[in-house]
Scaffold this active site. Sequence first.
Site, PDB file in Angstrom:
ATOM      1  N   LYS A   1       0.767  -1.155   0.186  1.00 13.60           N
ATOM      2  CA  LYS A   1       0.011  -0.050   0.178  1.00 13.60           C
ATOM      3  C   LYS A   1       0.814   1.390   0.004  1.00 13.60           C
ATOM      4  O   LYS A   1       0.347   2.249   0.441  1.00 13.60           O
ATOM      5  CB  LYS A   1      -0.901   0.096   1.355  1.00 13.60           C
ATOM      6  CG  LYS A   1      -1.944  -1.158   1.211  1.00 13.60           C
ATOM      7  CD  LYS A   1      -2.705  -1.243   0.013  1.00 13.60           C
ATOM      8  CE  LYS A   1      -2.694  -2.440  -0.768  1.00 13.60           C
ATOM      9  NZ  LYS A   1      -2.983  -2.412  -2.303  1.00 13.60           N
TER      10      LYS A   1
ATOM     11  N   HIS B   1       7.496  -7.822  -1.255  1.00 10.69           N
ATOM     12  CA  HIS B   1       7.096  -6.942  -0.059  1.00 10.69           C
ATOM     13  C   HIS B   1       8.027  -7.306   1.407  1.00 10.69           C
ATOM     14  O   HIS B   1       8.103  -6.900   2.095  1.00 10.69           O
ATOM     15  CB  HIS B   1       5.617  -7.324   0.399  1.00 10.69           C
ATOM     16  CG  HIS B   1       4.836  -6.574  -0.662  1.00 10.69           C
ATOM     17  ND1 HIS B   1       4.754  -5.499  -0.969  1.00 10.69           N
ATOM     18  CD2 HIS B   1       3.442  -7.203  -0.909  1.00 10.69           C
ATOM     19  CE1 HIS B   1       3.821  -5.083  -1.674  1.00 10.69           C
ATOM     20  NE2 HIS B   1       2.776  -6.063  -1.679  1.00 10.69           N
TER      21      HIS B   1
ATOM     22  N   ARG C   1       6.013   4.950   2.235  1.00 16.18           N
ATOM     23  CA  ARG C   1       4.975   5.874   2.345  1.00 16.18           C
ATOM     24  C   ARG C   1       4.798   6.388   3.831  1.00 16.18           C
ATOM     25  O   ARG C   1       4.854   5.169   4.711  1.00 16.18           O
ATOM     26  CB  ARG C   1       3.622   5.146   1.748  1.00 16.18           C
ATOM     27  CG  ARG C   1       2.396   6.188   1.770  1.00 16.18           C
ATOM     28  CD  ARG C   1       1.410   5.440   1.145  1.00 16.18           C
ATOM     29  NE  ARG C   1       0.157   6.610   0.686  1.00 16.18           N
ATOM     30  CZ  ARG C   1      -0.757   6.372  -0.007  1.00 16.18           C
ATOM     31  NH1 ARG C   1      -1.202   4.990  -0.020  1.00 16.18           N
ATOM     32  NH2 ARG C   1      -1.702   7.071  -0.192  1.00 16.18           N
TER      33      ARG C   1
END
Length: 298
Positions: free
Chosen positions: A42, A106, A128
Site C-alpha cells: 500500500k 514485499h 509511504r
Amino acid sequence: DGQHLVNYEGFWFPEMFLPSIRSSRNNFVAKNTDIILATVPKSGTTWLKALTFSVANRGIYAVDQSPLLKSNPHKLVPFIQEYIGDEHDKLLPMENVSDPRILSSHVPFVMLPYSVAKSECKIIYLCRNPLDQFISLHHFFASNKIEKEAVPLGFEESFDMFCQGIIGFGPFWEHMIGYWNAHLENPKKVLFLKYEDLKEDIVLNVKKIAEFMGCPFSEEEVGKGVVEEISKLCSFGNLKNLEVNKNGYVMDGVLKNNTFFRKGEVGDWANYLSSEMAERMKKLMEIKFEGSGLTFKI
Ligand code: A3P
C-alpha cells in the site's frame, strides 16, 4: 486485519505467503541485470511497477501502444514468489519476462533471496508515511476478501495491532529502516523512494529511476517530452480509468484490480484517524526513526 499472521525471524507474514517467501529466498537466482522492486504493501507498488515497466520498455513500445493500457501493472511486473513452486521448492520458468527482468517483493531486506546480495542486481524501494499506508491498507482489506476464515478486526483494533508492528511484512519501521540502512550503505544498489516525493515531483523521480536503472533519458528524449508522457501514462487518474483496471482480478483471482486504485493522495489519514490515533502514530515514528535520518511528509 483479515489475514492470519505468523512471526518469522522477527517479522510478521501472512501465513499463506510464507512457504513461497522461504522458497524464493533459497532458490531464486538473481541476474545482474534484474531490477527488484521492494515495497511496504500500500505504498504505491502498482504505481512503481507501471513506472519502471514504462522506463525499461520505452524503446520497445510507444506510450500509446503501452501494454499498460491493456494489462494491470501486477500482470506485467510479477512478485518474485509468483515464480516459485511452494510444494516443490523449485523455480518455475519465467515466461514472457525479458531482460532486464523487473520483479517485485514485499519482504524485508533481510528476507530477500540470498542471491540478490551476491549479484549486481538493483533494488528500488518505495515506502509511504505510515498513517496513509494504514488507511490505504484498511480500505484494501475491506474491499477484498483475502482469507475466507479470517475474521476482520475493527478499525481501532487493527490500528492498535499496526502500531504494535503486527501487520503483514511489519513492523513497518523495521521494514523501512532495513532498506534505509542498505541504501545508505550502498546507494548504487538500493534506491530509496517515498510516495510523497513521487506525488510532489513525478518528473524528477522518473528521471531518477531511469538513471538508477542504468538507462537515463537522453537529451533528445527529454526534449521530446518522453518523461512527461511516461509520468502521465502512469498517473493515478489515467490508470484508474482504464477499462482493464476497472474490472478483473490479479493474483489468482483473489484481489480486485480496481482496489489498487482508491484515492491516490497524501494526507487522507486525516479523514479517518482521531487526533489521539494520529498523535500515537507520530510519536511512534519519532521514537522508531530517531537518529536514522528517515522522515516523512504527512
Ligand atoms: P490509497 O488507498 O491511499 O488511494 P499498492 O500499489 O502498494 O497496493 O498501493 C496502493 C495505493 O497506491 C493506493 O493508495 C492507491 O490508490 C495508490 N496508487 C495506485 N496507483 C497510483 C498511481 N498511479 N499514482 C498514485 N497513487 C497510486
